[in-house]
Design an enzyme around this catalytic site. Structure first.
Site, mmCIF file in Angstrom:
data_model
loop_
_atom_site.group_PDB
_atom_site.id
_atom_site.type_symbol
_atom_site.label_atom_id
_atom_site.label_comp_id
_atom_site.label_asym_id
_atom_site.label_seq_id
_atom_site.Cartn_x
_atom_site.Cartn_y
_atom_site.Cartn_z
ATOM 1 N N HIS A 123 27.802 -12.855 -41.003
ATOM 2 C CA HIS A 123 28.200 -11.492 -41.361
ATOM 3 C C HIS A 123 29.482 -11.557 -42.184
ATOM 4 C CE1 HIS A 123 30.520 -12.320 -37.757
ATOM 5 N NE2 HIS A 123 31.253 -11.237 -37.939
ATOM 6 N N ASP A 179 36.986 -13.398 -40.693
ATOM 7 C CA ASP A 179 37.126 -14.674 -39.978
ATOM 8 C C ASP A 179 35.883 -15.544 -40.093
ATOM 9 O OD1 ASP A 179 35.913 -12.665 -38.367
ATOM 10 O OD2 ASP A 179 36.266 -13.826 -36.548
ATOM 11 N N HIS A 200 26.040 -6.009 -33.674
ATOM 12 C CA HIS A 200 27.472 -6.062 -33.962
ATOM 13 C C HIS A 200 27.853 -4.806 -34.737
ATOM 14 C CE1 HIS A 200 31.298 -7.966 -34.069
ATOM 15 N NE2 HIS A 200 31.292 -8.251 -35.364
ATOM 16 N N ASP A 248 28.328 -12.828 -34.680
ATOM 17 C CA ASP A 248 28.948 -12.096 -33.595
ATOM 18 C C ASP A 248 27.934 -11.106 -33.028
ATOM 19 O OD1 ASP A 248 31.234 -13.427 -34.305
ATOM 20 O OD2 ASP A 248 32.332 -11.675 -34.977
#
EC number: 3.1.26.11
Length: 318
Positions: free
Chosen positions: A62, A66, A139, A210
């Protein structure tokens, strides 16, 4: 198939952990595949024994920083180093726009060496050895989990056995090596699998981050050798996990248990669990192992080689 963790922190780096990136080493083809590329990933590569000249594919889950802020620096360095082979990028909608914008405003030009492919649920990549599939996780923005499956390999062909059966060498040996069934000129039917050693079952791993707990992760991880799953929070912080759509250690363990995986490796830990705090990552490990005992904690530069499995089916042919 060897997995190397280059970054295991969520959100921001810490003194001990960089942000997300995992390398899959494929020595049999002199290739490295990356999964996510957070800030500082190329520095982590320099600190490892991984050769950036072997970098061939990068799979992005995604577009949170980070997980992608290390992309441009790494790609630019590969270009400056004169890497011969191209790099293919796979990721959600918007990845190509991001790369093009960074390239435009930094005046970085890759030519045809970098190709960006927008993924959607289903097959992402396939060749003679591997398939890569993906599906949407749960997410705050579109995030994809990936499943990497090595194809089964036929065992070693027993040439002496074939000769003893009077099977003439030639093209027919190639067919039998592939496990095919052939009919000889004398009418005998020979099954290739009966002349081959144990089949090497293909290895499989899934990469899910995530995400909060979701059924899609269970489906992607079904029966894999290794599940790499985020564990941003401890169980006591489940409210934060649900609010931010991240997983707790117990959620990761529940996915592993439901999917019937061989090993769970947790990663993407919140800096709040750094050493010296009331809870640290060892507490997360204890929580996960209470549900799924075959659990490990990832740390930067942790290596894990996925073992091969063989199914015994060598049969005497008369």
């Amino acid at each position: 198939m060897e997995i190397t963790f280059l970054g295991t922190s969520s959100g921001v780096p810490t003194r001990a952990r960089n942000v997300s990136s995992v390398a899959l080493r494929l020595p049999q083809r002199a290739e490295v595949w990356l999964f996510d590329c957070g800030e500082g990933t190329q520095h982590q590569l320099l600190r490892s024994d991984i050769k950036t000249s072997q970098l061939r594919r990068i799979f992005i889950t995604h577009l949170h920083g980070d997980h992608i802020f290390g992309l441009m620096g790494l790609l630019a360095s590969c270009g400056l180093a004169g890497n011969a082979q191209p790099v293919d990028l796979y990721g959600p909608p918007g990845l190509k726009d991001y790369i093009q914008a960074c390239s435009k405003y930094s005046h970085t030009h890759f030519g045809n060496r970098v190709q960006v492919y927008t993924v959607e649920p289903g097959l992402v990549y396939e060749d003679e050895e591997f398939t890569v599939t993906c599906d949407l996780l749960k997410h705050r923005i579109p995030a994809f989990g990936y499943r990497i499956a090595e194809k089964d390999r036929t065992g070693r062909f027993d040439v002496e056995k074939a000769k003893s059966l009077g099977i003439p060498p030639g093209r027919i040996y190639g067919q039998l090596k592939k496990g095919e069934t052939v009919t000889l000129t004398d009418g005998r039917v020979i099954r290739g699998q009966d002349l081959c050693g144990p089949t090497e079952a293909g290895r499989k791993f899934a990469y899910c981050t995530d995400t909060v707990f979701c059924e899609t992760a269970i489906e992607l991880a079904q029966g894999v050798d290794v599940l790499i799953h985020e564990a941003t929070f401890a169980h006591q912080d489940a409210e934060l996990a649900f609010d931010r759509l991240h997983s707790t250690s117990t959620m990761a363990a529940q996915v592993a248990l439901a999917a019937g995986v061989n090993l769970l490796i947790m990663t993407h830990f919140s800096p709040r669990y750094a050493p010296g705090n009331p809870l640290d990552v060892t507490n997360l490990l204890q929580e996960a192992r209470a549900i799924f005992p075959h659990t490990k904690l990832a740390y930067d530069f942790f290596n894990y080689e996925i073992p091969r499995h063989r199914s015994d089916h060598l049969v005497e042919v008369s």
